[in-house]
Design a protein around this motif. Structure first.
Motif, PDB file in Angstrom:
ATOM      1  N   PHE A  16      62.951  41.545  37.323  1.00  0.00           N
ATOM      2  CA  PHE A  16      64.117  40.828  37.840  1.00  0.00           C
ATOM      3  C   PHE A  16      64.004  39.333  37.547  1.00  0.00           C
ATOM      4  O   PHE A  16      64.973  38.683  37.137  1.00  0.00           O
ATOM      5  N   LEU A  17      62.816  38.781  37.753  1.00  0.00           N
ATOM      6  CA  LEU A  17      62.593  37.365  37.498  1.00  0.00           C
ATOM      7  C   LEU A  17      62.827  37.018  36.037  1.00  0.00           C
ATOM      8  O   LEU A  17      63.508  36.038  35.712  1.00  0.00           O
ATOM      9  N   TRP A  18      62.276  37.847  35.138  1.00  0.00           N
ATOM     10  CA  TRP A  18      62.438  37.563  33.713  1.00  0.00           C
ATOM     11  C   TRP A  18      63.881  37.759  33.249  1.00  0.00           C
ATOM     12  O   TRP A  18      64.347  37.070  32.339  1.00  0.00           O
ATOM     13  N   PHE A  19      64.596  38.680  33.872  1.00  0.00           N
ATOM     14  CA  PHE A  19      66.023  38.828  33.579  1.00  0.00           C
ATOM     15  C   PHE A  19      66.770  37.543  33.906  1.00  0.00           C
ATOM     16  O   PHE A  19      67.609  37.070  33.115  1.00  0.00           O
ATOM     17  N   ILE A  20      66.466  36.970  35.061  1.00  0.00           N
ATOM     18  CA  ILE A  20      67.111  35.728  35.468  1.00  0.00           C
ATOM     19  C   ILE A  20      66.738  34.590  34.518  1.00  0.00           C
ATOM     20  O   ILE A  20      67.605  33.831  34.062  1.00  0.00           O
ATOM     21  N   VAL A  21      65.460  34.477  34.196  1.00  0.00           N
ATOM     22  CA  VAL A  21      64.994  33.398  33.318  1.00  0.00           C
ATOM     23  C   VAL A  21      65.620  33.522  31.931  1.00  0.00           C
ATOM     24  O   VAL A  21      66.116  32.529  31.367  1.00  0.00           O
ATOM     25  N   LEU A  22      65.631  34.730  31.375  1.00  0.00           N
ATOM     26  CA  LEU A  22      66.188  34.916  30.037  1.00  0.00           C
ATOM     27  C   LEU A  22      67.689  34.639  30.008  1.00  0.00           C
ATOM     28  O   LEU A  22      68.199  34.021  29.052  1.00  0.00           O
TER      29      LEU A  22
END
Length: 228
Positions: A16-22
């Motif tokens: 979820f975090l990497w989805f937001i960052v990307l």
């Protein structure tokens, strides 16, 4: 002490975090391209300002994770997931892509923030009361404390919005199309926000009450502690 085996696994949270960052990085690249190719100074300035907001959003979502790794502190996954949902909805979707124009978008964020603040109340509770002492405190009291803490923070936020509005802003939506609202219409935004804060905190508190009745150690899922 409860370790990483919480309801929301570290693996899912990281995805979820990497989805937001990307998604933010893609928006940053597209906005930068718009700023560089803009044909007017006004359009370029708006794009660069949007870039600043995106970078600020990135720093905010990454800061808790960075501090947790740097200081070797356990970051409660459920608490962090609520934080990510709120920041993504408020700063990225709300401010950058104007989702606040969607009816009740702001109220939905207040629901999330109410639950987030109630969860943080449990974290603060763990820092004030010993683990042995918590076992002797009724789950109902802990749940009511979480609601009170969340609603109090919601009131402080409304104080902040009122102060900003006194300086010419319109955070409490007391104006529409540059016209002052009258009577009950003026109260709808503020009271709606506080009601949403309360409902979000109440939902969290009910869940907390049920879980604490079954296992008093459930509250430890929200404690910050040093990773050994």
């Amino acid at each position: 002490m409860v370790k990483n085996g919480s309801n929301i696994s570290e693996k899912v949270l990281n995805v979820f975090l990497w989805f937001i960052v990307l998604s933010m990085l893609i928006s940053l690249a597209l906005t930068t391209k718009t700023a560089l190719t803009a044909t007017t100074t006004k359009a370029a300035g708006a794009a660069w300002f949007l870039d600043i907001e995106i970078v600020a959003g990135l720093l905010i979502v990454m800061l808790p994770k960075f501090l947790a790794l740097k200081l070797k502190v356990y970051l409660p996954p459920l608490l962090y997931s609520l934080f990510l949902m709120f920041i993504y909805g408020a700063i990225y979707l709300g401010t950058i892509y104007h989702f606040y124009s969607i009816p009740y978008w702001d109220k939905g964020l207040h629901l999330i923030s109410g639950a987030l603040l109630a969860g943080f109340a449990l974290s603060a509770f763990g820092g004030l009361i010993s683990n042995e002492g918590i076992k002797h405190i009724p789950p109902f009291f802990i749940s009511m404390y979480a609601i009170a803490f969340a609603v109090f923070c919601g009131v402080l936020w409304e104080f902040y919005e009122f102060t900003c509005d006194s300086l010419g802003m319109n955070l409490q939506r007391y104006m529409k199309d540059d016209h002052l609202l009258m009577g009950r219409a003026v109260l709808m935004d503020t009271m709606g926000d506080l009601c949403a804060d309360f409902i979000g905190a109440l939902i969290f508190a009910v869940i907390a009450y049920v879980r604490l009745r079954k296992d008093s150690r459930w509250i430890e899922k929200f404690f910050f502690h040093r990773n050994l």
